[in-house]
Design a protein around this motif. Structure first.
Motif, mmCIF file in Angstrom:
data_model
loop_
_atom_site.group_PDB
_atom_site.id
_atom_site.type_symbol
_atom_site.label_atom_id
_atom_site.label_comp_id
_atom_site.label_asym_id
_atom_site.label_seq_id
_atom_site.Cartn_x
_atom_site.Cartn_y
_atom_site.Cartn_z
ATOM 1 N N GLY A 1 0.806 -1.209 0.000
ATOM 2 C CA GLY A 1 0.000 0.000 0.000
ATOM 3 C C GLY A 1 0.840 1.260 0.000
ATOM 4 N N ARG A 2 0.142 2.399 -0.157
ATOM 5 C CA ARG A 2 0.759 3.732 -0.107
ATOM 6 C C ARG A 2 1.945 3.856 -1.074
ATOM 7 N N SER A 3 1.802 3.248 -2.245
ATOM 8 C CA SER A 3 2.866 3.367 -3.240
ATOM 9 C C SER A 3 2.884 4.774 -3.810
ATOM 10 N N CYS A 4 4.039 5.400 -3.815
ATOM 11 C CA CYS A 4 4.156 6.702 -4.473
ATOM 12 C C CYS A 4 5.608 6.972 -4.854
ATOM 13 N N VAL A 5 5.751 7.741 -5.940
ATOM 14 C CA VAL A 5 7.050 8.087 -6.496
ATOM 15 C C VAL A 5 7.022 9.564 -6.844
ATOM 16 N N LEU A 6 8.085 10.284 -6.523
ATOM 17 C CA LEU A 6 8.158 11.694 -6.895
ATOM 18 C C LEU A 6 8.178 11.831 -8.415
ATOM 19 N N PRO A 7 7.559 12.887 -8.948
ATOM 20 C CA PRO A 7 7.411 13.018 -10.412
ATOM 21 C C PRO A 7 8.675 12.803 -11.227
ATOM 22 N N PRO A 8 9.847 13.375 -10.854
ATOM 23 C CA PRO A 8 11.032 13.182 -11.706
ATOM 24 C C PRO A 8 11.519 11.741 -11.757
ATOM 25 N N TYR A 9 11.029 10.901 -10.843
ATOM 26 C CA TYR A 9 11.527 9.529 -10.742
ATOM 27 C C TYR A 9 10.501 8.497 -11.207
ATOM 28 N N ARG A 10 9.475 8.938 -11.907
ATOM 29 C CA ARG A 10 8.464 8.011 -12.408
ATOM 30 C C ARG A 10 8.955 7.375 -13.704
ATOM 31 N N THR A 11 9.946 6.519 -13.524
ATOM 32 C CA THR A 11 10.619 5.872 -14.644
ATOM 33 C C THR A 11 10.620 4.363 -14.448
ATOM 34 N N LYS A 12 11.004 3.664 -15.514
ATOM 35 C CA LYS A 12 11.033 2.203 -15.470
ATOM 36 C C LYS A 12 11.967 1.695 -14.380
ATOM 37 N N ARG A 13 13.128 2.304 -14.234
ATOM 38 C CA ARG A 13 14.085 1.749 -13.269
ATOM 39 C C ARG A 13 13.639 1.953 -11.829
ATOM 40 N N THR A 14 12.914 3.044 -11.536
ATOM 41 C CA THR A 14 12.394 3.216 -10.180
ATOM 42 C C THR A 14 11.359 2.148 -9.875
ATOM 43 N N VAL A 15 10.459 1.905 -10.829
ATOM 44 C CA VAL A 15 9.444 0.865 -10.639
ATOM 45 C C VAL A 15 10.106 -0.499 -10.493
ATOM 46 N N GLU A 16 11.146 -0.764 -11.281
ATOM 47 C CA GLU A 16 11.856 -2.043 -11.173
ATOM 48 C C GLU A 16 12.449 -2.221 -9.779
ATOM 49 N N LEU A 17 12.999 -1.152 -9.230
ATOM 50 C CA LEU A 17 13.581 -1.264 -7.884
ATOM 51 C C LEU A 17 12.514 -1.497 -6.824
ATOM 52 N N LEU A 18 11.372 -0.830 -6.955
ATOM 53 C CA LEU A 18 10.284 -1.072 -6.005
ATOM 54 C C LEU A 18 9.850 -2.540 -6.055
ATOM 55 N N TRP A 19 9.721 -3.072 -7.269
ATOM 56 C CA TRP A 19 9.312 -4.468 -7.382
ATOM 57 C C TRP A 19 10.414 -5.415 -6.932
ATOM 58 N N GLN A 20 11.663 -5.052 -7.169
ATOM 59 C CA GLN A 20 12.763 -5.860 -6.649
ATOM 60 C C GLN A 20 12.701 -5.916 -5.129
ATOM 61 N N GLY A 21 12.415 -4.765 -4.509
ATOM 62 C CA GLY A 21 12.288 -4.734 -3.050
ATOM 63 C C GLY A 21 11.140 -5.586 -2.557
ATOM 64 N N ASN A 22 9.981 -5.476 -3.214
ATOM 65 C CA ASN A 22 8.831 -6.296 -2.823
ATOM 66 C C ASN A 22 9.140 -7.785 -2.977
ATOM 67 N N TRP A 23 9.786 -8.127 -4.084
ATOM 68 C CA TRP A 23 10.115 -9.526 -4.376
ATOM 69 C C TRP A 23 11.087 -10.081 -3.329
#
Length: 292
Positions: free
Chosen positions: A144-166
């Protein structure tokens, strides 16, 4: 995304002292791409920095209405923060200490922790108890409460979030990820194409079926299947929901309007065994894909 006995957005004093004993140690890096890295927040200041990021995105950008104490503190904070782990993405290229470098965050709540306290946050919107009861041998993780600052709304930021969840799910032996995902605005009809696509193509059924709580669900079947253009529907979806679908997620029956946050929410359910093998291989069966 709470059981009826617990109000998630009550007025509370924005202090996180109870987290110090839990997160006062250093946390290992779970993933790294360039100057970005992800790990759990390690102390109170880092958690409050994550809450400040959430405030900037949810309140300043999206217009959410939080309790007065949270608005004064300029922190998106509720009582669940005390019992959750907080995944953060840090940009080491930013000057300052770690708390100044946080650019994205996710809030993680394990079933064993929720059971010891007041349940899951999403239970205030969706009837998750029967879903969990039908899978007594599986361990659930609420995202929950997923959020990313506008300049970082990129593929690699999302990949890192999912890497962390995984990596987090593997560490704790978790079997199912679930949580609310949001469309902007409080009018489901504005998202008729996307919601209808989800209803016709990704609805959780059988033992995974789950509906809205307390009769608050809004119809997602707004267009007949033959009128739904799949390509246009996917283009119209928030990136987070598209990301869940790519991994193999299902959605619950009915959307719920969250007026405080100004969103239309759907419940996403993702059994880890359903995650596409190509994504398991990409993130690493041992969670090491981005860890070095």
């Amino acid at each position: 995304m709470t059981l009826e006995i617990f109000e998630p957005r009550t007025e509370i004093t924005p202090r996180m002292d109870s987290r110090i004993s839990i997160q006062g140690r250093g946390e290992p890096v779970l993933g790294r791409i360039g100057t970005l890295e992800t790990r759990l927040a390690a102390n109170t200041r880092e958690i409050e920095a994550a809450q400040a990021i959430r405030y900037r995105v949810f309140v300043e950008e999206m217009g959410a209405e939080l309790p007065a104490s949270a608005m004064r503190a300029r922190l998106d904070i509720d009582a669940f923060d005390d019992i959750c782990d907080h995944l953060i993405v840090i940009d080491r290229a930013i000057e300052g200490d770690t708390a100044d470098q946080i650019v994205a965050t996710y809030r993680l709540l394990r079933q064993e922790v929720a059971d010891r306290h007041s349940g899951f946050y999403s239970a205030s919107e969706f009837d998750v108890a029967p879903l969990i009861a039908r899978h007594p041998g599986k361990k659930f993780l609420e995202l929950g409460r997923s959020c990313v600052l506008p300049p970082y709304r990129t593929k690699r930021t999302v990949e890192l979030l999912w890497q962390g969840n995984w990596a987090y799910a593997l560490k704790h032996g978790l079997d199912v990820m679930f949580g609310c995902a949001s469309f902007p605005g409080i009018f489901p009809e504005a998202h008729a194409l996307a919601l209808s696509f989800l209803h016709h193509n990704s609805l959780a059924t059988g033992s995974w079926a789950v509906g809205a709580a307390g009769g608050h669900g809004r119809n997602m079947d707004l267009m007949p299947p033959e009128a739904v253009n799949a390509r246009k529907a996917l283009v119209s979806m928030p990136p987070l929901i598209k990301g869940y679908l790519r991994l193999g997620a299902m959605v619950g029956e009915g959307a719920v309007v969250d007026r405080a946050f100004g969103t239309t929410d759907v419940l996403v359910v993702l059994p880890i065994e359903s995650i596409s093998s190509r994504y398991v291989n990409y993130y690493g069966a041992d969670a090491q894909r981005f860890a070095c």
